[in-house]
Design a protein around this motif. Structure first.
Motif, PDB file in Angstrom:
ATOM      1  N   THR A 102       0.825  -1.209   0.000  1.00 38.18           N
ATOM      2  CA  THR A 102       0.000   0.000   0.000  1.00 38.18           C
ATOM      3  C   THR A 102       0.855   1.254   0.000  1.00 38.18           C
ATOM      4  O   THR A 102       0.400   2.333  -0.409  1.00 38.18           O
ATOM      5  N   GLY A 103       2.110   1.126   0.413  1.00 34.37           N
ATOM      6  CA  GLY A 103       3.020   2.263   0.444  1.00 34.37           C
ATOM      7  C   GLY A 103       3.352   2.816  -0.930  1.00 34.37           C
ATOM      8  O   GLY A 103       3.914   3.912  -1.042  1.00 34.37           O
ATOM      9  N   LYS A 104       2.986   2.073  -1.991  1.00 29.02           N
ATOM     10  CA  LYS A 104       3.255   2.584  -3.345  1.00 29.02           C
ATOM     11  C   LYS A 104       2.440   3.833  -3.655  1.00 29.02           C
ATOM     12  O   LYS A 104       2.757   4.585  -4.583  1.00 29.02           O
ATOM     13  N   TYR A 105       1.382   4.065  -2.858  1.00 30.12           N
ATOM     14  CA  TYR A 105       0.592   5.280  -3.027  1.00 30.12           C
ATOM     15  C   TYR A 105       1.213   6.462  -2.281  1.00 30.12           C
ATOM     16  O   TYR A 105       0.757   7.590  -2.423  1.00 30.12           O
ATOM     17  N   VAL A 106       2.238   6.194  -1.476  1.00 28.35           N
ATOM     18  CA  VAL A 106       2.851   7.217  -0.637  1.00 28.35           C
ATOM     19  C   VAL A 106       4.267   7.569  -1.082  1.00 28.35           C
ATOM     20  O   VAL A 106       4.596   8.734  -1.336  1.00 28.35           O
ATOM     21  N   MET A 107       5.127   6.557  -1.190  1.00 30.07           N
ATOM     22  CA  MET A 107       6.560   6.767  -1.334  1.00 30.07           C
ATOM     23  C   MET A 107       6.961   7.598  -2.550  1.00 30.07           C
ATOM     24  O   MET A 107       7.848   8.463  -2.444  1.00 30.07           O
ATOM     25  N   PRO A 108       6.362   7.386  -3.721  1.00 30.82           N
ATOM     26  CA  PRO A 108       6.817   8.163  -4.888  1.00 30.82           C
ATOM     27  C   PRO A 108       6.756   9.670  -4.700  1.00 30.82           C
ATOM     28  O   PRO A 108       7.611  10.399  -5.223  1.00 30.82           O
ATOM     29  N   TYR A 109       5.761  10.157  -3.945  1.00 34.41           N
ATOM     30  CA  TYR A 109       5.608  11.596  -3.750  1.00 34.41           C
ATOM     31  C   TYR A 109       6.704  12.176  -2.856  1.00 34.41           C
ATOM     32  O   TYR A 109       6.994  13.367  -2.921  1.00 34.41           O
ATOM     33  N   PHE A 110       7.298  11.332  -2.019  1.00 35.19           N
ATOM     34  CA  PHE A 110       8.390  11.782  -1.159  1.00 35.19           C
ATOM     35  C   PHE A 110       9.760  11.590  -1.825  1.00 35.19           C
ATOM     36  O   PHE A 110      10.785  11.873  -1.232  1.00 35.19           O
ATOM     37  N   LEU A 111       9.750  11.100  -3.063  1.00 32.35           N
ATOM     38  CA  LEU A 111      10.993  10.865  -3.803  1.00 32.35           C
ATOM     39  C   LEU A 111      11.149  11.764  -5.025  1.00 32.35           C
ATOM     40  O   LEU A 111      12.274  12.119  -5.400  1.00 32.35           O
ATOM     41  N   ALA A 112      10.037  12.113  -5.648  1.00 36.52           N
ATOM     42  CA  ALA A 112      10.062  12.718  -6.984  1.00 36.52           C
ATOM     43  C   ALA A 112      10.948  13.957  -7.073  1.00 36.52           C
ATOM     44  O   ALA A 112      11.850  14.043  -7.923  1.00 36.52           O
TER      45      ALA A 112
END
Length: 307
Positions: A102-112
């Motif tokens: 479920t973290g795939k909905y979170v992590m990308p936004y903190f990396l981009a």
């Protein structure tokens, strides 16, 4: 011989995946493009690198040796790239992160934005279940892991990114404007669970014990997406992370069912083994998160904070 670095990358990825299809997905290329480059690479050798039996591709002993050499060459090329960036004063290196599904909905936004700021930093992110995430951390295979439940019996350090909110969710076939007890809600349809080892399942089971609930009908599914589709089809209800159902809630395909004790609130935490010696890229990323996480939440997750 006139093989290219691109052909070496493609061949190595095919060998690693034992599949042209999977290699094309990881390389973000079409399957025909990978097949053509693989053939062009093979044509430069008199000895077969691979063989196809049925529909499965096998790597010959000679192919395995070429793959090892290709990996060494590509590592040296990366080293040259990194040295060039370092000479120019740019940040470089690789960050490896293991993320619960479920973290795939979170992590990308903190990396981009961080990756845009530092083009010399490479990202390797694996999305899997909680058990495998914790195992990769224990084996020192990754720099960080994103979890919603901290692993037990493991010394870790962490930075909390944002809240994880879990609600009871159903499709739109029934009216839940009047509050009902969960036993009445589950009379005709089962409660849908994630697989054993899932962080969401652990949170659900803890809630059931705390509320002293008796669940007579249950169904187990192996991914958040499978649970969501089952709810949409009317197979049952589930306690789900809000972060993964934004579109369905906004489109009124799913509804949040009011229930005492919900939402359950945990934290999405980026964790790492206590005392780990991070590379410069990982250290820079931690510093970035400490400074920018609140701005990211405000910019990307304002809808989420209001619910």
């Amino acid at each position: 011989m006139n093989y290219t670095l691109n052909q070496l990358r493609i061949f190595l990825k095919v060998v690693q995946n034992q599949s042209v299809t999977k290699a094309s997905e990881e390389l973000h290329l079409t399957q025909p493009a990978v097949s053509i480059q693989l053939k062009n690479f093979q044509d430069q050798f008199e000895i077969p690198l691979t063989e196809v039996v049925g529909r499965k591709i096998y790597v010959t002993d000679f192919g395995k040796e070429i793959a090892e050499a290709a990996e060494q060459i590509l590592q040296q090329v990366s080293t040259i790239d990194y040295k060039t960036l370092a000479y120019k004063g740019q940040l470089f290196g690789k960050i490896k992160i293991s993320v619960v599904s479920t973290g795939k909905y979170v992590m990308p936004y903190f990396l981009a934005d961080f990756l845009k700021m530092h083009p010399g930093v490479e990202l390797e992110m694996d999305v899997t279940n909680k058990n495998k995430v914790v195992k990769s951390l224990q084996n020192n295979e990754v720099d960080f892991a994103l979890v919603s439940i901290l692993p037990e019996k493991m010394k870790v350090e962490k930075i909390d990114l944002m809240q994880n909110k879990l609600f009871l969710v159903g499709n739109m076939e029934e009216d839940f404007t009047k509050k009902k007890k969960i036993e009445a809600i589950l009379e005709n349809r089962p409660l849908l669970f994630r697989e054993s080892g899932s962080g969401t399942r652990q949170t659900m089971e803890r809630f059931i014990v705390q509320q002293d609930l008796k669940i007579n009908k249950r169904m187990e599914l192996t991914s958040n997406e499978a649970v969501k589709q089952a709810i949409l089809a009317g197979l049952g209800y589930s306690i789900m992370p809000l972060i993964g159902i934004r579109r369905e809630i906004q489109n009124k395909d799913l509804q949040i069912i009011p229930l005492k004790g919900l939402p359950i609130k945990t934290n999405w935490s980026l964790i790492w083994v206590k005392g780990k010696n991070h590379n410069p890229a990982a250290l820079a990323y931690l510093d970035y998160l400490k400074k920018e996480k609140e701005a990211i939440i405000h910019s990307k997750f304002s809808w989420y904070e209001m619910m």
